[in-house]
Motif scaffolding. Sequence first.
Motif, PDB file in Angstrom:
ATOM      1  N   ALA A   1       0.824  -1.202   0.000  1.00 36.71           N
ATOM      2  CA  ALA A   1       0.000   0.000   0.000  1.00 36.71           C
ATOM      3  C   ALA A   1       0.861   1.255   0.000  1.00 36.71           C
ATOM      4  N   VAL A   2       0.318   2.273  -0.655  1.00 35.81           N
ATOM      5  CA  VAL A   2       0.854   3.629  -0.621  1.00 35.81           C
ATOM      6  C   VAL A   2      -0.253   4.529  -0.086  1.00 35.81           C
ATOM      7  N   VAL A   3       0.082   5.357   0.880  1.00 35.68           N
ATOM      8  CA  VAL A   3      -0.873   6.337   1.404  1.00 35.68           C
ATOM      9  C   VAL A   3      -0.755   7.609   0.570  1.00 35.68           C
ATOM     10  N   ARG A   4      -1.866   8.042   0.006  1.00 36.45           N
ATOM     11  CA  ARG A   4      -1.862   9.202  -0.876  1.00 36.45           C
ATOM     12  C   ARG A   4      -1.930  10.500  -0.075  1.00 36.45           C
ATOM     13  N   PRO A   5      -1.560  11.615  -0.687  1.00 30.69           N
ATOM     14  CA  PRO A   5      -1.575  12.893   0.034  1.00 30.69           C
ATOM     15  C   PRO A   5      -2.938  13.249   0.632  1.00 30.69           C
ATOM     16  N   ASP A   6      -4.035  12.797  -0.002  1.00 32.82           N
ATOM     17  CA  ASP A   6      -5.369  13.100   0.525  1.00 32.82           C
ATOM     18  C   ASP A   6      -5.792  12.162   1.643  1.00 32.82           C
ATOM     19  N   GLY A   7      -4.905  11.241   2.040  1.00 31.81           N
ATOM     20  CA  GLY A   7      -5.213  10.299   3.105  1.00 31.81           C
ATOM     21  C   GLY A   7      -5.754   8.974   2.612  1.00 31.81           C
ATOM     22  N   GLY A   8      -6.112   8.881   1.339  1.00 27.50           N
ATOM     23  CA  GLY A   8      -6.567   7.621   0.776  1.00 27.50           C
ATOM     24  C   GLY A   8      -5.403   6.662   0.565  1.00 27.50           C
TER      25      GLY A   8
ATOM     26  N   GLU B   1     -14.931  -1.599  -9.876  1.00 27.30           N
ATOM     27  CA  GLU B   1     -15.019  -2.229  -8.551  1.00 27.30           C
ATOM     28  C   GLU B   1     -13.693  -2.159  -7.796  1.00 27.30           C
ATOM     29  N   ASP B   2     -12.567  -2.221  -8.522  1.00 23.26           N
ATOM     30  CA  ASP B   2     -11.265  -2.081  -7.873  1.00 23.26           C
ATOM     31  C   ASP B   2     -11.077  -0.693  -7.267  1.00 23.26           C
ATOM     32  N   GLN B   3     -11.731   0.291  -7.866  1.00 21.44           N
ATOM     33  CA  GLN B   3     -11.473   1.688  -7.515  1.00 21.44           C
ATOM     34  C   GLN B   3     -12.546   2.319  -6.640  1.00 21.44           C
ATOM     35  N   HIS B   4     -13.687   1.621  -6.456  1.00 27.58           N
ATOM     36  CA  HIS B   4     -14.792   2.192  -5.691  1.00 27.58           C
ATOM     37  C   HIS B   4     -15.383   1.130  -4.764  1.00 27.58           C
ATOM     38  N   GLY B   5     -15.509   1.477  -3.480  1.00 29.48           N
ATOM     39  CA  GLY B   5     -16.097   0.542  -2.529  1.00 29.48           C
ATOM     40  C   GLY B   5     -15.941   1.045  -1.117  1.00 29.48           C
ATOM     41  N   LEU B   6     -16.002   0.131  -0.167  1.00 19.94           N
ATOM     42  CA  LEU B   6     -15.844   0.501   1.242  1.00 19.94           C
ATOM     43  C   LEU B   6     -14.528   1.231   1.457  1.00 19.94           C
ATOM     44  N   VAL B   7     -13.461   0.722   0.851  1.00 20.79           N
ATOM     45  CA  VAL B   7     -12.161   1.402   0.814  1.00 20.79           C
ATOM     46  C   VAL B   7     -11.735   1.456  -0.643  1.00 20.79           C
ATOM     47  N   ASP B   8     -11.675   2.633  -1.217  1.00 21.56           N
ATOM     48  CA  ASP B   8     -11.392   2.777  -2.645  1.00 21.56           C
ATOM     49  C   ASP B   8      -9.965   2.352  -2.990  1.00 21.56           C
ATOM     50  N   ASN B   9      -9.783   1.959  -4.255  1.00 22.66           N
ATOM     51  CA  ASN B   9      -8.457   1.691  -4.839  1.00 22.66           C
ATOM     52  C   ASN B   9      -7.703   0.567  -4.123  1.00 22.66           C
ATOM     53  N   VAL B  10      -8.363  -0.589  -4.051  1.00 25.25           N
ATOM     54  CA  VAL B  10      -7.759  -1.741  -3.392  1.00 25.25           C
ATOM     55  C   VAL B  10      -7.928  -2.988  -4.257  1.00 25.25           C
ATOM     56  N   THR B  11      -6.819  -3.610  -4.617  1.00 26.96           N
ATOM     57  CA  THR B  11      -6.815  -5.009  -5.047  1.00 26.96           C
ATOM     58  C   THR B  11      -5.981  -5.752  -4.017  1.00 26.96           C
TER      59      THR B  11
ATOM     60  N   ARG C   1      -7.951 -27.132 -13.363  1.00 28.54           N
ATOM     61  CA  ARG C   1      -8.160 -27.453 -14.777  1.00 28.54           C
ATOM     62  C   ARG C   1      -7.157 -26.735 -15.690  1.00 28.54           C
ATOM     63  N   GLY C   2      -5.898 -26.753 -15.277  1.00 28.94           N
ATOM     64  CA  GLY C   2      -4.836 -26.212 -16.108  1.00 28.94           C
ATOM     65  C   GLY C   2      -4.618 -24.721 -16.021  1.00 28.94           C
ATOM     66  N   THR C   3      -5.366 -24.039 -15.146  1.00 30.91           N
ATOM     67  CA  THR C   3      -5.277 -22.587 -15.026  1.00 30.91           C
ATOM     68  C   THR C   3      -5.093 -22.197 -13.565  1.00 30.91           C
ATOM     69  N   TRP C   4      -4.289 -21.162 -13.340  1.00 29.69           N
ATOM     70  CA  TRP C   4      -4.154 -20.567 -12.013  1.00 29.69           C
ATOM     71  C   TRP C   4      -5.203 -19.480 -11.839  1.00 29.69           C
ATOM     72  N   PHE C   5      -5.887 -19.512 -10.705  1.00 25.46           N
ATOM     73  CA  PHE C   5      -6.886 -18.513 -10.344  1.00 25.46           C
ATOM     74  C   PHE C   5      -6.387 -17.756  -9.120  1.00 25.46           C
ATOM     75  N   ALA C   6      -6.262 -16.443  -9.230  1.00 24.53           N
ATOM     76  CA  ALA C   6      -5.867 -15.596  -8.110  1.00 24.53           C
ATOM     77  C   ALA C   6      -7.068 -14.729  -7.728  1.00 24.53           C
ATOM     78  N   TYR C   7      -7.607 -14.960  -6.532  1.00 28.64           N
ATOM     79  CA  TYR C   7      -8.805 -14.261  -6.069  1.00 28.64           C
ATOM     80  C   TYR C   7      -8.412 -13.098  -5.167  1.00 28.64           C
ATOM     81  N   TYR C   8      -9.121 -11.989  -5.338  1.00 30.01           N
ATOM     82  CA  TYR C   8      -8.744 -10.791  -4.604  1.00 30.01           C
ATOM     83  C   TYR C   8      -9.969  -9.965  -4.230  1.00 30.01           C
ATOM     84  N   GLY C   9      -9.835  -9.228  -3.133  1.00 27.89           N
ATOM     85  CA  GLY C   9     -10.857  -8.290  -2.732  1.00 27.89           C
ATOM     86  C   GLY C   9     -10.768  -7.028  -3.566  1.00 27.89           C
ATOM     87  N   GLN C  10     -11.919  -6.549  -4.013  1.00 26.73           N
ATOM     88  CA  GLN C  10     -12.001  -5.325  -4.804  1.00 26.73           C
ATOM     89  C   GLN C  10     -12.567  -4.211  -3.919  1.00 26.73           C
ATOM     90  N   SER C  11     -11.690  -3.309  -3.497  1.00 27.61           N
ATOM     91  CA  SER C  11     -12.082  -2.178  -2.655  1.00 27.61           C
ATOM     92  C   SER C  11     -12.900  -2.619  -1.441  1.00 27.61           C
TER      93      SER C  11
END
Length: 321
Positions: free
Chosen positions: A238-245, A278-288, A297-307
Amino acid sequence: MSTSDRPPGAFVPPPVDYPFGPFVPRPENPVLRPGRHDWESSCVYNPAALSVDGRIALVYRAHADDIVSHLGLAWSDDGIAFETEPDPVMVPTEDYERFGCEDPRVVLVDGTYYLTYTGWDRHTARLCLATSTDLRRWEKHGPMFPGINTFAGVRETPGPEWSKGGVILPEPIDGQYLMWFGEGNIHLAVSDDLLHWKADPTPVLRPEPGTFMGDLVETGPQPVRTRTGHVLVMHNSAVVRPDGGVYYACGQVLLDPRRPNTVVAKLTEPWLEPSSYEDQHGLVDNVTFVEGLVFHRGTWFAYYGQSDTTIGVATFTPVES
């Protein structure tokens, strides 16, 4: 490590290459939204992922408007369309978690599921451990690292201890199990039995100002082995932005299992970062925030919370050589 050294019943995914990927977010995202049941009516996010009898299981964090987190269980045949079970599989029952059981990671070793999660009392975050044989009935073993503060040297915390995010390598190395854990800094812990852990007070990975790892690092999903025998640990930063986000993106580090407190290589750019609405808007914006990783079945699945509101998935299908 030879195949015969692996614990019976452990899920051992195929070896991967470093860097791992590229992972591409799926157009079907979000694959899980809140609202199916009262206890998850507001947000669903930050899931662990496992392969169980040919299906993908997600153990995910969810809550209503009160933001008291429970853990739910969802199932999918294809990794995209999920059915959720009606009742949570873990609810707060202890004082140290009275305001939430959060952010699960799960591994299977010798027929037992080992789940690490954050117990939250709105003052201190404590990494906790629970075990199960069916993903539904869990025996809680309590906080794992009393007195440890993984934010030490990064920023102040409300109390003298703070820990999150335990990710366990399911294969023992020289008879010991390895776990990386922490928010702020990432530390190493070792165990002989998967129940009792000893933490190294010196961080393995620290924030790096001026990069996407600028203000904190935290573990992601369970580690995986590479073709070279190294251990790949995916992490959240994480990076904390100048506006506190905040702005959360995902990285990767490579470690030598014989020197598991030493980083051999690391990505200098994120492999996943906020890009969709969805990655950019939610309970906490800008979070993957990635916590689930499974080969299916031959594929990697990476699951993540979106905001901190919905669950997305990014996939990578290796080309057979």
